[in-house]
Design a protein around this motif. Sequence first.
Motif, mmCIF file in Angstrom:
data_model
loop_
_atom_site.group_PDB
_atom_site.id
_atom_site.type_symbol
_atom_site.label_atom_id
_atom_site.label_comp_id
_atom_site.label_asym_id
_atom_site.label_seq_id
_atom_site.Cartn_x
_atom_site.Cartn_y
_atom_site.Cartn_z
ATOM 1 N N UNK A 82 -58.620 53.811 94.208
ATOM 2 C CA UNK A 82 -57.287 53.513 93.694
ATOM 3 C C UNK A 82 -56.221 54.306 94.393
ATOM 4 N N UNK A 83 -55.000 53.822 94.251
ATOM 5 C CA UNK A 83 -53.861 54.469 94.882
ATOM 6 C C UNK A 83 -53.588 55.831 94.237
ATOM 7 N N UNK A 84 -52.806 56.614 94.928
ATOM 8 C CA UNK A 84 -52.390 57.904 94.384
ATOM 9 C C UNK A 84 -51.645 57.695 93.069
ATOM 10 N N UNK A 85 -52.010 58.477 92.068
ATOM 11 C CA UNK A 85 -51.286 58.439 90.807
ATOM 12 C C UNK A 85 -51.804 57.475 89.766
ATOM 13 N N UNK A 86 -52.913 56.759 90.033
ATOM 14 C CA UNK A 86 -53.410 55.797 89.042
ATOM 15 C C UNK A 86 -54.226 56.463 87.943
ATOM 16 N N UNK A 143 -44.898 59.195 77.019
ATOM 17 C CA UNK A 143 -44.139 60.226 77.722
ATOM 18 C C UNK A 143 -42.814 60.537 77.032
ATOM 19 N N UNK A 144 -42.224 59.527 76.397
ATOM 20 C CA UNK A 144 -41.000 59.756 75.633
ATOM 21 C C UNK A 144 -41.264 60.709 74.465
ATOM 22 N N UNK A 145 -42.367 60.502 73.765
ATOM 23 C CA UNK A 145 -42.679 61.359 72.626
ATOM 24 C C UNK A 145 -42.979 62.785 73.073
ATOM 25 N N UNK A 146 -43.699 62.927 74.201
ATOM 26 C CA UNK A 146 -43.981 64.264 74.723
ATOM 27 C C UNK A 146 -42.690 64.995 75.081
ATOM 28 N N UNK A 147 -41.769 64.287 75.728
ATOM 29 C CA UNK A 147 -40.509 64.920 76.109
ATOM 30 C C UNK A 147 -39.603 65.155 74.914
ATOM 31 N N UNK A 148 -39.665 64.278 73.926
ATOM 32 C CA UNK A 148 -38.885 64.510 72.706
ATOM 33 C C UNK A 148 -39.297 65.831 72.049
ATOM 34 N N UNK A 149 -40.627 66.033 71.942
ATOM 35 C CA UNK A 149 -41.116 67.273 71.339
ATOM 36 C C UNK A 149 -40.812 68.477 72.214
ATOM 37 N N UNK A 150 -40.971 68.330 73.517
ATOM 38 C CA UNK A 150 -40.758 69.448 74.435
ATOM 39 C C UNK A 150 -39.309 69.914 74.433
ATOM 40 N N UNK A 168 -48.314 58.599 87.620
ATOM 41 C CA UNK A 168 -47.740 59.921 87.888
ATOM 42 C C UNK A 168 -46.235 59.816 88.142
ATOM 43 N N UNK A 169 -45.828 58.794 88.877
ATOM 44 C CA UNK A 169 -44.400 58.605 89.136
ATOM 45 C C UNK A 169 -43.657 58.273 87.839
ATOM 46 N N UNK A 170 -44.260 57.441 86.988
ATOM 47 C CA UNK A 170 -43.637 57.108 85.708
ATOM 48 C C UNK A 170 -43.410 58.363 84.870
ATOM 49 N N UNK A 171 -44.393 59.244 84.857
ATOM 50 C CA UNK A 171 -44.263 60.493 84.109
ATOM 51 C C UNK A 171 -43.085 61.310 84.606
ATOM 52 N N UNK A 172 -42.942 61.399 85.928
ATOM 53 C CA UNK A 172 -41.835 62.168 86.502
ATOM 54 C C UNK A 172 -40.489 61.503 86.193
ATOM 55 N N UNK A 173 -40.452 60.173 86.247
ATOM 56 C CA UNK A 173 -39.199 59.450 85.988
ATOM 57 C C UNK A 173 -38.718 59.684 84.563
ATOM 58 N N UNK A 174 -39.620 59.562 83.589
ATOM 59 C CA UNK A 174 -39.232 59.749 82.192
ATOM 60 C C UNK A 174 -38.817 61.196 81.927
ATOM 61 N N UNK A 180 -35.046 62.407 80.772
ATOM 62 C CA UNK A 180 -34.833 63.138 79.517
ATOM 63 C C UNK A 180 -34.087 64.446 79.773
ATOM 64 N N UNK A 181 -34.472 65.162 80.824
ATOM 65 C CA UNK A 181 -33.786 66.409 81.157
ATOM 66 C C UNK A 181 -32.328 66.163 81.535
ATOM 67 N N UNK A 182 -32.086 65.073 82.256
ATOM 68 C CA UNK A 182 -30.716 64.756 82.666
ATOM 69 C C UNK A 182 -29.819 64.518 81.461
ATOM 70 N N UNK A 183 -30.340 63.741 80.509
ATOM 71 C CA UNK A 183 -29.490 63.410 79.364
ATOM 72 C C UNK A 183 -29.199 64.647 78.519
#
Length: 530
Positions: free
Chosen positions: A213-217, A370-377, A403-409, A413-416
């Motif tokens: 598989x590709x990187x990040x799968x 990932x949204x829930x993880x970042x909400x708690x963090x 992996x890219x999706x995780x970084x994007x979310x 979240x940090x930006x907002x």
Amino acid sequence: MMENLLLTDLVADLPQAVRLQRLVSSLRAHFRCGAVALLQLEEDQLRPVAIDGLVRDALGRRFAVGLHPRLAAILARRGVTCFHHDSVLPDPYDGLIDEHVGEPLPVHDCMGTSLHVEGQPWGVLTLDALTVGTFGDEAQADLRQLTVVVEAAIRTTRLEAEIRALRLTRGEAPLGDTARDDGEIIGQSEAISRLLHELTVVADSELPVLLLGETGVGKELFAHRLHRLSRRRAQPLIHVNCAALPESLAESELFGHAKGAFSGAVGERPGRFEAADGGTLFLDEVGELPLSIQAKLLRTLQNGEIQRLGSDRPRRVDVRIIAATNRSLRDHVRDGSFRADLYHRLSVYPIPIPPLRERGNDVLLLAGRMLELNRARLGLRSLRLSVAAEAALRRYPWPGNVRELEHVISRAALKTVSRGANRNDIVTLEAELLDLDGVEPAPPGAAAPPPSAEPGAFAPTAATLREAMDQCQRHCIEQALAARGGNWAQAARQLGVDASNLHKLARRLGIKHDDKHDNKHHDMPHRMAD
């Protein structure tokens, strides 16, 4: 009556997911509320298994009991717990009610009940409403009566899962959908369902498995699942990142060394093979192993013996190998950088991991997690996606996969927060915060694409279902070949199929190698694993 409807589904021959989904949908209609969710307790988290009325990404979220006082209160007592509009406890579903998508409205009324199976806590059932006073005394009494039927449905579903699991261990064909415990593997797409079933079947064998598989799968995640489902589950799983092994230390790391074997070897040291004895050795990025180490690895796979560096005494080891790569090992065999005999040893059972772009709406479930993880963090009350952001996630091709999706979310979240978002508000991530290059924004007023829509979808014109399927498969193959310059091996990898199967399918569909595409690999063997 509501009880009769639920009992009818209870005795009907329904797939597990369908039974539980019908259950929550019926409850939502009966109580005329905004949302109903069934959540299963897994250690210290509650995992949604069926929802109705919540945004789609809620299925991917995991609610830590310690961070959600309402869920903790429901779980802590038998019977119905009710929270009215003036409750000061935060609601875990604020901003997640689907019928008001795009409107970050708070939940007003909430009630729920803990669920028990065989005398043990199983999870919770929650009901939420935007109208004050929805859950009065009558509604609470009604839920108390229905709790018994809900627990019976869960008990039936668990029993069916155990029967299916037993049939699988006996080598029998599964009945209907396959029961599974996905752990942290989140997804409901057909591609991931097929993969999880295949992993379940092969896990109990002793065959070497090659994950492709590709990187990040998430190849490491699937390797852990293979080990967890295997008969070696009680023994260690040892992870070796072959790409991080310097050639000068690779032999010592894998096979160990004797005292004095090299400068600095002040004592004997066992290697990773001995650490994995009786269990599983996961060779990640196996294509990066130096040729000199490949020869020693091949000998170990052939005779089950290792020899520490600087020692003349062989040692027996009992290790199952799971290897992974994002490279084409077949191409490395051709250019001489990977041994053909080792390749055939490792690829006894190749398993392609689908890239995220082929998993449909799984991207939203993963985003929910990932949204829930970042909400708690970040200490936010609620974190959600706008309609435009959901559409952008579905349109983006995800070259970096999960992996890219995780970084994007996480970045959005940090930006907002850095731009002044109030942690006590319902925070919505807009599409522009995601910074997805190459994704054009939807025109103003345009509806989000339907859940099953894919970019550039092909619309068959055939009259029968079989003809339509043939047209669609022919279109996909020709598109992949065009994108890969006529290279059948690369087209097979893009489509996530074995190359020999792709050739067979192409012949059946009337696609010849010299029709439209210049195949530069006429000598390609019929069985390809990469």
